[in-house]
Design a protein around this motif. Sequence first.
Motif, PDB file in Angstrom:
ATOM      1  N   GLY A 135      -5.346  -5.374   9.356  1.00  0.00           N
ATOM      2  CA  GLY A 135      -4.582  -4.303   8.721  1.00  0.00           C
ATOM      3  C   GLY A 135      -5.392  -3.037   8.545  1.00  0.00           C
ATOM      4  N   ARG A 157      -5.741   0.640   5.947  1.00  0.00           N
ATOM      5  CA  ARG A 157      -5.385   1.289   4.688  1.00  0.00           C
ATOM      6  C   ARG A 157      -5.369   2.812   4.838  1.00  0.00           C
ATOM      7  NH1 ARG A 157      -7.706  -2.755   1.089  1.00  0.00           N
ATOM      8  NH2 ARG A 157      -7.682  -1.369  -0.713  1.00  0.00           N
ATOM      9  N   GLU A 210      -2.719   4.610   2.856  1.00  0.00           N
ATOM     10  CA  GLU A 210      -3.032   4.712   1.435  1.00  0.00           C
ATOM     11  C   GLU A 210      -4.002   5.868   1.178  1.00  0.00           C
ATOM     12  OE1 GLU A 210      -4.439   1.065  -0.184  1.00  0.00           O
ATOM     13  OE2 GLU A 210      -2.968  -0.131   0.924  1.00  0.00           O
ATOM     14  N   ARG A 218       3.616  -1.143  -4.896  1.00  0.00           N
ATOM     15  CA  ARG A 218       4.482  -1.267  -3.711  1.00  0.00           C
ATOM     16  C   ARG A 218       3.837  -2.122  -2.614  1.00  0.00           C
ATOM     17  NH1 ARG A 218       2.763   2.434   0.178  1.00  0.00           N
ATOM     18  NH2 ARG A 218       1.709   4.324  -0.536  1.00  0.00           N
ATOM     19  N   GLY A 219       2.849  -2.901  -3.021  1.00  0.00           N
ATOM     20  CA  GLY A 219       2.259  -3.863  -2.087  1.00  0.00           C
ATOM     21  C   GLY A 219       1.014  -3.386  -1.384  1.00  0.00           C
ATOM     22  N   GLY A 220       0.486  -2.241  -1.795  1.00  0.00           N
ATOM     23  CA  GLY A 220      -0.719  -1.715  -1.151  1.00  0.00           C
ATOM     24  C   GLY A 220      -1.974  -2.250  -1.819  1.00  0.00           C
ATOM     25  N   ASN A 231      -4.207  -6.232  -1.896  1.00  0.00           N
ATOM     26  CA  ASN A 231      -3.194  -7.239  -1.531  1.00  0.00           C
ATOM     27  C   ASN A 231      -2.625  -7.020  -0.131  1.00  0.00           C
ATOM     28  OD1 ASN A 231      -3.273  -8.905  -3.786  1.00  0.00           O
ATOM     29  ND2 ASN A 231      -1.879  -7.597  -4.950  1.00  0.00           N
ATOM     30  N   SER A 232      -2.561  -5.762   0.300  1.00  0.00           N
ATOM     31  CA  SER A 232      -2.072  -5.509   1.658  1.00  0.00           C
ATOM     32  C   SER A 232      -3.057  -6.059   2.687  1.00  0.00           C
ATOM     33  CB  SER A 232      -1.843  -4.015   1.878  1.00  0.00           C
ATOM     34  OG  SER A 232      -3.061  -3.296   1.887  1.00  0.00           O
ATOM     35  N   THR A 233      -4.355  -5.923   2.402  1.00  0.00           N
ATOM     36  CA  THR A 233      -5.367  -6.478   3.302  1.00  0.00           C
ATOM     37  C   THR A 233      -5.329  -8.001   3.268  1.00  0.00           C
ATOM     38  OG1 THR A 233      -6.779  -4.539   2.974  1.00  0.00           O
ATOM     39  CG2 THR A 233      -7.816  -6.498   3.883  1.00  0.00           C
ATOM     40  N   GLN A 244      -2.710  -9.929   2.681  1.00  0.00           N
ATOM     41  CA  GLN A 244      -1.546 -10.404   3.432  1.00  0.00           C
ATOM     42  C   GLN A 244      -1.765 -10.279   4.940  1.00  0.00           C
ATOM     43  OE1 GLN A 244       0.879 -12.132   2.071  1.00  0.00           O
ATOM     44  NE2 GLN A 244      -0.142 -11.806   0.092  1.00  0.00           N
ATOM     45  N   ALA A 245      -2.334  -9.166   5.371  1.00  0.00           N
ATOM     46  CA  ALA A 245      -2.576  -8.968   6.809  1.00  0.00           C
ATOM     47  C   ALA A 245      -3.606  -9.964   7.329  1.00  0.00           C
ATOM     48  CB  ALA A 245      -3.030  -7.539   7.062  1.00  0.00           C
TER      49      ALA A 245
END
Length: 410
Positions: free
Chosen positions: A81, A83, A86, A102-104, A107-109, A111-112
């Motif tokens: 992922g 960022r 962001e 909003r999921g950033g 946590n975004s890393t 999930q990816a």
Amino acid sequence: MNLILTNARLVTMEPGLKGYLPGSPCCLVIRGGYIEAVFDNEQEIAQLTNNVGPDFTLLDCEGHIVTPGFIDPHTHLIFAGSRAEEFEARLNGETYEAIANRGGGINSTVQATRSASVDELVELALPRLDSLIRSGCTTVEVKSGYGLTLQDEVKMLVAAKSLENHRRVTITTTLLAAHAVPPEYQGNADAYIDYVADVIIPHVAQHQLADAVDVFCESIGFNLVQTEKVFSAAKAHGLAIKGHTEQLTNLGGSALAARYKALSVDHIEYLDNEGVLALSKSGTVATLLPGAFYYLRETQQPPIELLRELGVPMALGSDLNPGTSPFAHLQLMMNMACTLFRLTPEEALRGVTCHAAQAIGRSETLGQIIPGYQADLAIWDMSHPSELSYQFGMKGLKHRVYAGRVEHVI
């Protein structure tokens, strides 16, 4: 691999100023991937080069400086992922809290990274690793910490170690399962730390997937009680200890890590006098990460003068990661350390060689040019090592030698 470097001006990084100042042109003899001898007597050099056997390769360094291969003692090289959006959102005024909601954020890393396979993680990491290699790296520490489950932390560590199958480089691995509280454990950090200590660490130790265990001990990470539980589990399973400490607040994590004889404590912008004293007594290395300091526009600087005064070795790392230090170039970190933290060029070079070797527990084999050490070297088209901190982005690395083999030529 047997190799003789001629006309080499060695920057050995042995203790003292002599280890930093380039010597007169000499011969460096490498046998079986290790440094065997150094000859600086003209008669000995002539005899050696005139009678070199067929099992030796001769490389003329043309009077250039030769340093130990660089060591990056702190990276988060394995992740999926990006960022970048962001980064742009924050510059457009959006808060980190809003981005996280909003999921950033991390946590975004997570999930990816969870969604990626080992092969995909390796493929994504190789360009980052190549950039570090181009800046003189021969050894890189890689942390997990974007999986936060046993399966995904193991996947990251396996991907990290497999990088050695793709590039001539030494990879050391660090389990950073205690990086953040995963979504499944939100509001129950103690239960997650129990899972890290009782499940993840024993498995990783049993399968020899990591050299060390790290914890993000911080106001937005884990408290001292939770951190000590992880340190205690790591020690019980024979793993070395490292710490993300005193980056944003002073919780006393560095002093705690020092009591456990940690290899290093990293970031340390808010380290106090008591913490520095603890490091000086334990031999723990202070690892500086100017990339994150710069990227986050921090103003609290590490206590450089006190670290100097008490003789605490200072290592220097890229902290390569998608959220707070997306940089993969150690010369850039050396320049930042000098300009932002006022390190001297000698301190910066020691930070990516001999002191970095201490920070990963390899000071007996890496980070200096002395007989018996692994022949990991960088040959620079420069006349003085201060140039390594003075500039970056321009051609400087002529040859990279890994385990006695010339691997990289620019």
